[in-house]
Write a protein that holds these residues in place. Structure first.
Motif, PDB file in Angstrom:
ATOM      1  N   GLU A  64       0.850  -1.197   0.000  1.00 24.30           N
ATOM      2  CA  GLU A  64       0.000   0.000   0.000  1.00 24.30           C
ATOM      3  C   GLU A  64       0.887   1.249   0.000  1.00 24.30           C
ATOM      4  O   GLU A  64       1.476   1.594   1.036  1.00 24.30           O
ATOM      5  CB  GLU A  64      -0.905  -0.059   1.246  1.00 24.30           C
ATOM      6  N   PRO A  65       1.004   1.929  -1.139  1.00 23.04           N
ATOM      7  CA  PRO A  65       1.966   3.038  -1.235  1.00 23.04           C
ATOM      8  C   PRO A  65       1.663   4.206  -0.306  1.00 23.04           C
ATOM      9  O   PRO A  65       2.588   4.858   0.183  1.00 23.04           O
ATOM     10  CB  PRO A  65       1.885   3.472  -2.697  1.00 23.04           C
ATOM     11  N   LEU A  68       3.116   3.591   3.104  1.00 23.27           N
ATOM     12  CA  LEU A  68       4.584   3.693   3.071  1.00 23.27           C
ATOM     13  C   LEU A  68       5.016   5.156   2.986  1.00 23.27           C
ATOM     14  O   LEU A  68       5.999   5.556   3.624  1.00 23.27           O
ATOM     15  CB  LEU A  68       5.135   2.902   1.883  1.00 23.27           C
ATOM     16  N   HIS A  85       8.205  -1.098  -1.416  1.00 18.65           N
ATOM     17  CA  HIS A  85       6.841  -1.284  -1.923  1.00 18.65           C
ATOM     18  C   HIS A  85       6.817  -2.589  -2.715  1.00 18.65           C
ATOM     19  O   HIS A  85       7.518  -2.725  -3.717  1.00 18.65           O
ATOM     20  CB  HIS A  85       6.445  -0.105  -2.831  1.00 18.65           C
TER      21      HIS A  85
END
Ligand code: SAM
Length: 195
Positions: A64-65, A68, A85
């Motif tokens: 889940e970008p 992050l 990622h």
């Protein structure tokens, strides 16, 4: 997680909770000297922050970008933080680690990809390293979700072959999830690769 809620929603509501008990158990089982830790499916990074505070070098891995990005914003250019990622379905190559923590994340790997992901987890464990994970069993409310992987007790034990099991707790009980009431069937495991 029922797929009516995004991981970004879930993760964004995690900041502020206490670190998972599995992390405390895992840290208690380490030598006490901070080393290299992987948090696989780290989400919002509550455990990542606790590990950095404790002096660990942390590889924070998630698909889940947005979560992050928030971890990076929060910790700036912390030299001990490495963010990766990666999707479980294209198993990330993990660094050799003294601690692999993965809370409530591995069951969200689809069955076709699970064995390869688990092989990476096992490969990352240095001799003496500690592993802390949750696996979901067949009585869990989410059982049958084709995008998730479940294990019987025997299958979970099989995954841990060759490791010293330090903590094993089977939770098979009604409780709450982010989405509301839920029956949980979870194997909470802390194990160590023999030195
Ligand atoms: C239930 S959350 C757990 C997060 C955190 N470890 C915790 O204990 O709160 C599951 C995490 O796994 C991640 N995840 C789910 N499916 C994934 C996939 N296929 N690849 C990579 N990460 C995934 C989600 O983005 C989410 O952060």
């Amino acid at each position: 997680m029922p797929h009516d809620v995004s991981w970004d929603d879930y993760n964004a509501h995690q900041w502020g909770r206490v670190p998972r008990a599995s992390l405390d158990l895992a840290l208690d089982a380490t030598s006490g000297e901070p080393g290299v830790a992987v948090d696989l499916g780290c989400g919002e990074g509550v455990e990542v922050a606790a590990l950095l505070d404790a002096g660990w070098t942390v590889h924070a891995v998630d698909g889940e970008p947005a979560a992050l990005a928030r971890i990076v914003d929060r910790h700036g250019s912390h030299a001990a933080l490495h963010v990766q990622h990666a999707d479980f379905t294209a198993p990330p190559v993990l660094p050799p680690a003294d601690l692999v923590h993965s809370s409530y994340a591995l069951p969200y790997c689809p069955p076709a990809a699970f064995d390869a992901l688990w092989a990476e987890v096992r490969e990352a464990l240095r001799p003496g390293a500690v592993l802390a994970v949750q696996l979901f069993g067949p009585n869990d409310d989410s059982y049958g979700d084709p995008e998730m992987t479940f294990h019987t007790e025997a299958e979970a034990q099989e995954l841990l072959a060759g490791l010293e099991i330090l903590h094993w707790r089977e939770e098979d009980a009604d409780g709450n999830a982010y989405t509301g009431p839920k029956h949980w069937h979870v194997f909470h495991v802390v194990a160590r690769r023999p030195a």
